[in-house]
Motif scaffolding. Sequence first.
Motif, mmCIF file in Angstrom:
data_model
loop_
_atom_site.group_PDB
_atom_site.id
_atom_site.type_symbol
_atom_site.label_atom_id
_atom_site.label_comp_id
_atom_site.label_asym_id
_atom_site.label_seq_id
_atom_site.Cartn_x
_atom_site.Cartn_y
_atom_site.Cartn_z
ATOM 1 N N LEU A 358 0.846 -1.193 0.000
ATOM 2 C CA LEU A 358 0.000 0.000 0.000
ATOM 3 C C LEU A 358 0.878 1.238 0.000
ATOM 4 C CD1 LEU A 358 -2.736 -0.949 2.648
ATOM 5 C CD2 LEU A 358 -3.152 -0.458 0.234
ATOM 6 N N LEU A 359 0.633 2.150 -0.945
ATOM 7 C CA LEU A 359 1.382 3.401 -1.027
ATOM 8 C C LEU A 359 0.413 4.559 -0.779
ATOM 9 C CD1 LEU A 359 3.546 2.683 -4.202
ATOM 10 C CD2 LEU A 359 4.256 2.532 -1.804
ATOM 11 N N PRO A 360 0.577 5.308 0.312
ATOM 12 C CA PRO A 360 -0.373 6.391 0.615
ATOM 13 C C PRO A 360 -0.191 7.591 -0.300
ATOM 14 C CG PRO A 360 1.400 6.338 2.234
ATOM 15 C CD PRO A 360 1.613 5.151 1.338
ATOM 16 N N ALA A 361 -1.286 7.984 -0.960
ATOM 17 C CA ALA A 361 -1.246 9.093 -1.916
ATOM 18 C C ALA A 361 -2.161 10.223 -1.449
ATOM 19 C CB ALA A 361 -1.685 8.616 -3.293
ATOM 20 N N THR A 362 -1.889 11.418 -1.937
ATOM 21 C CA THR A 362 -2.704 12.575 -1.575
ATOM 22 C C THR A 362 -4.037 12.546 -2.319
ATOM 23 O OG1 THR A 362 -1.512 13.831 -3.279
ATOM 24 C CG2 THR A 362 -0.781 14.091 -1.010
ATOM 25 N N THR A 363 -5.039 13.229 -1.764
ATOM 26 C CA THR A 363 -6.320 13.409 -2.429
ATOM 27 C C THR A 363 -6.296 14.725 -3.197
ATOM 28 O OG1 THR A 363 -7.314 14.615 -0.591
ATOM 29 C CG2 THR A 363 -7.465 12.208 -0.536
ATOM 30 N N TRP A 364 -7.365 14.973 -3.976
ATOM 31 C CA TRP A 364 -7.376 16.172 -4.831
ATOM 32 C C TRP A 364 -7.263 17.458 -4.012
ATOM 33 C CZ3 TRP A 364 -11.037 19.996 -4.398
ATOM 34 C CH2 TRP A 364 -12.196 19.674 -3.668
ATOM 35 N N GLY A 365 -7.791 17.474 -2.801
ATOM 36 C CA GLY A 365 -7.731 18.688 -1.992
ATOM 37 C C GLY A 365 -6.357 18.978 -1.427
ATOM 38 N N GLU A 366 -5.429 18.020 -1.614
ATOM 39 C CA GLU A 366 -4.060 18.169 -1.120
ATOM 40 C C GLU A 366 -3.051 18.294 -2.268
ATOM 41 O OE1 GLU A 366 -5.471 15.098 2.391
ATOM 42 O OE2 GLU A 366 -4.169 14.421 0.760
ATOM 43 N N LYS A 367 -3.552 18.276 -3.520
ATOM 44 C CA LYS A 367 -2.659 18.175 -4.678
ATOM 45 C C LYS A 367 -2.539 19.495 -5.435
ATOM 46 C CE LYS A 367 -2.984 14.220 -6.970
ATOM 47 N NZ LYS A 367 -3.519 12.994 -7.622
ATOM 48 N N HIS A 368 -1.560 19.538 -6.327
ATOM 49 C CA HIS A 368 -1.454 20.663 -7.264
ATOM 50 C C HIS A 368 -1.190 20.091 -8.648
ATOM 51 C CE1 HIS A 368 2.997 20.440 -7.576
ATOM 52 N NE2 HIS A 368 2.918 20.036 -6.323
ATOM 53 N N GLY A 369 -1.775 20.719 -9.655
ATOM 54 C CA GLY A 369 -1.644 20.248 -11.038
ATOM 55 C C GLY A 369 -2.797 20.767 -11.872
ATOM 56 N N ARG A 376 -12.901 20.710 -22.641
ATOM 57 C CA ARG A 376 -11.451 20.806 -22.856
ATOM 58 C C ARG A 376 -10.849 22.074 -22.253
ATOM 59 N NH1 ARG A 376 -10.929 20.406 -28.975
ATOM 60 N NH2 ARG A 376 -13.005 21.304 -28.843
ATOM 61 N N CYS A 377 -11.534 22.677 -21.295
ATOM 62 C CA CYS A 377 -10.976 23.807 -20.556
ATOM 63 C C CYS A 377 -10.094 23.263 -19.445
ATOM 64 C CB CYS A 377 -12.098 24.661 -19.984
ATOM 65 S SG CYS A 377 -11.522 26.088 -19.061
ATOM 66 N N ILE A 378 -8.861 23.741 -19.370
ATOM 67 C CA ILE A 378 -7.910 23.255 -18.373
ATOM 68 C C ILE A 378 -8.028 24.102 -17.109
ATOM 69 C CG2 ILE A 378 -5.466 22.910 -17.839
ATOM 70 C CD1 ILE A 378 -5.016 22.458 -20.846
ATOM 71 N N THR A 379 -8.179 23.423 -15.972
ATOM 72 C CA THR A 379 -8.305 24.089 -14.679
ATOM 73 C C THR A 379 -7.083 23.774 -13.830
ATOM 74 O OG1 THR A 379 -10.707 23.889 -14.741
ATOM 75 C CG2 THR A 379 -9.712 24.310 -12.598
ATOM 76 N N ARG A 380 -6.516 24.792 -13.234
ATOM 77 C CA ARG A 380 -5.386 24.592 -12.330
ATOM 78 C C ARG A 380 -5.916 24.224 -10.947
ATOM 79 N NH1 ARG A 380 -1.005 29.041 -10.148
ATOM 80 N NH2 ARG A 380 0.519 27.556 -9.338
ATOM 81 N N VAL A 381 -5.365 23.166 -10.383
ATOM 82 C CA VAL A 381 -5.762 22.700 -9.057
ATOM 83 C C VAL A 381 -4.698 23.127 -8.046
ATOM 84 C CG1 VAL A 381 -6.231 20.661 -7.644
ATOM 85 C CG2 VAL A 381 -6.971 20.716 -10.036
ATOM 86 N N HIS A 393 2.248 12.974 -3.464
ATOM 87 C CA HIS A 393 1.484 13.137 -4.698
ATOM 88 C C HIS A 393 1.717 11.932 -5.610
ATOM 89 C CE1 HIS A 393 0.700 17.055 -3.232
ATOM 90 N NE2 HIS A 393 1.885 17.571 -3.528
ATOM 91 N N ASP A 394 0.700 11.577 -6.374
ATOM 92 C CA ASP A 394 0.797 10.400 -7.240
ATOM 93 C C ASP A 394 1.988 10.483 -8.185
ATOM 94 O OD1 ASP A 394 -1.796 8.649 -6.809
ATOM 95 O OD2 ASP A 394 -2.454 10.720 -6.774
ATOM 96 N N TRP A 395 2.200 11.665 -8.805
ATOM 97 C CA TRP A 395 3.312 11.776 -9.759
ATOM 98 C C TRP A 395 4.665 11.615 -9.066
ATOM 99 C CZ3 TRP A 395 7.097 15.399 -9.191
ATOM 100 C CH2 TRP A 395 6.802 16.556 -8.446
ATOM 101 N N GLN A 396 4.757 12.074 -7.820
ATOM 102 C CA GLN A 396 6.017 11.927 -7.094
ATOM 103 C C GLN A 396 6.331 10.457 -6.819
ATOM 104 O OE1 GLN A 396 5.016 14.469 -3.731
ATOM 105 N NE2 GLN A 396 6.567 15.961 -4.364
#
Length: 411
Positions: A358-369, A376-381, A393-396
Amino acid sequence: AAERFAATIRAHGPDSVAFYISGQLLTEDYYVFNKLAKGLIGTNNVDTNSRLCMSSAVAGYKQTLGADAPPCSYEDIVQAGVIFITGANPAVAHPIIFRYIEDARAANPHLKIIVADPRRSETAEIADLHLALQPGTDIALFNGMLHVLIAEGLVDHDYIAAHTTGYPALAAIAEKYPPAVAAEICGIAAPDLVKAARWFGSNGAALSLYCQGLNQSAHGTHNNAALIHMHLATGQIGKPGAGPFSLTGQPNAMGGREVGGLANLLSAHRDLGNPAHRAEMAKLWGVPFVPAKPGKSAVDLFRSLKSGEIKAVWIACTNPAQSLPNQAAVREALQAAEYVVLQEAYGNTDTADYADLLLPATTWGEKHGTVTNSERCITRVLPAVEAPGEARHDWQIVVDFARRLGRKLEH
């Protein structure tokens, strides 16, 4: 994880491992997973739960329009003369879009709203016409409407001649669906079918909004194509307020597809089956090649886990032991897998019971991207709170794993 994946790849080849990821990931997360699988490891075995909701829409757009790109925007909603909602309940599932629909109705008292849904849904409550069709009869409805459009001279022959191919074959199919026949198949009144077709063809710009009611079907691609055919035949596309608008089923299903988030796609809407596109991606990533063989799609991926063709699977941000169809088979596959990694924010999901790591990952409220919505409108989180504990973060997580795996594979 790097040791196990490296040993499996050395012993059984790149296609012995797979990644099953999610439409809830940010675009950056999606991208590094695809680069890891298709670039570093050399397998296209990376698919997502978007397969369950958006693959029919993807295939429908590509077969009819040549590209997986919705030809509409939210601004079209307030410019439409008729809105045809089918296989969707935006009042519940897409509340922001429903606000646009309510605004459009307030701004234009002549707006007609048609809702095709077996149920009297919350969205159907605001409809001028509710077509309570039998489940699974969408194609008969669309072909019946097209029959009326052709018979009453509401198709755009100039547009057809300039921008389409195959119209005579389509017209021959529609000929077999006169209103009485189509209405009987659908279980609706023939006059209602005729009214829907007339509104679609003669009330100004026609906009269709559709989602899982069309997509989640054994013939979901055909459902999508039949609806898009109506737009092409009437020229109701490529102008303000008109077009076939697929509503994305998950927050970032569109963004994932933009960076190759299915087993048969490449980043930037490049085609996996095109050698030039594969070479372009290989050059960008600095790898010798991108594999040509399509990877396993979601259902086949778990079938291959059960058979032993795939030995190790990495699951991120999704819960297949609860969400995939044929649950018994999915759980048997996870039980049979030699190695299961689960990258998750929660340790108590159904899938967690089958995980070796199990690898603990952040949720959307904790992420940036970033995420990409239906138009197709891009939103910054941006993060609202800091990540707890050891969550990353998942990418990390993926980048860290990729660097370790690359050293073990001597790339």
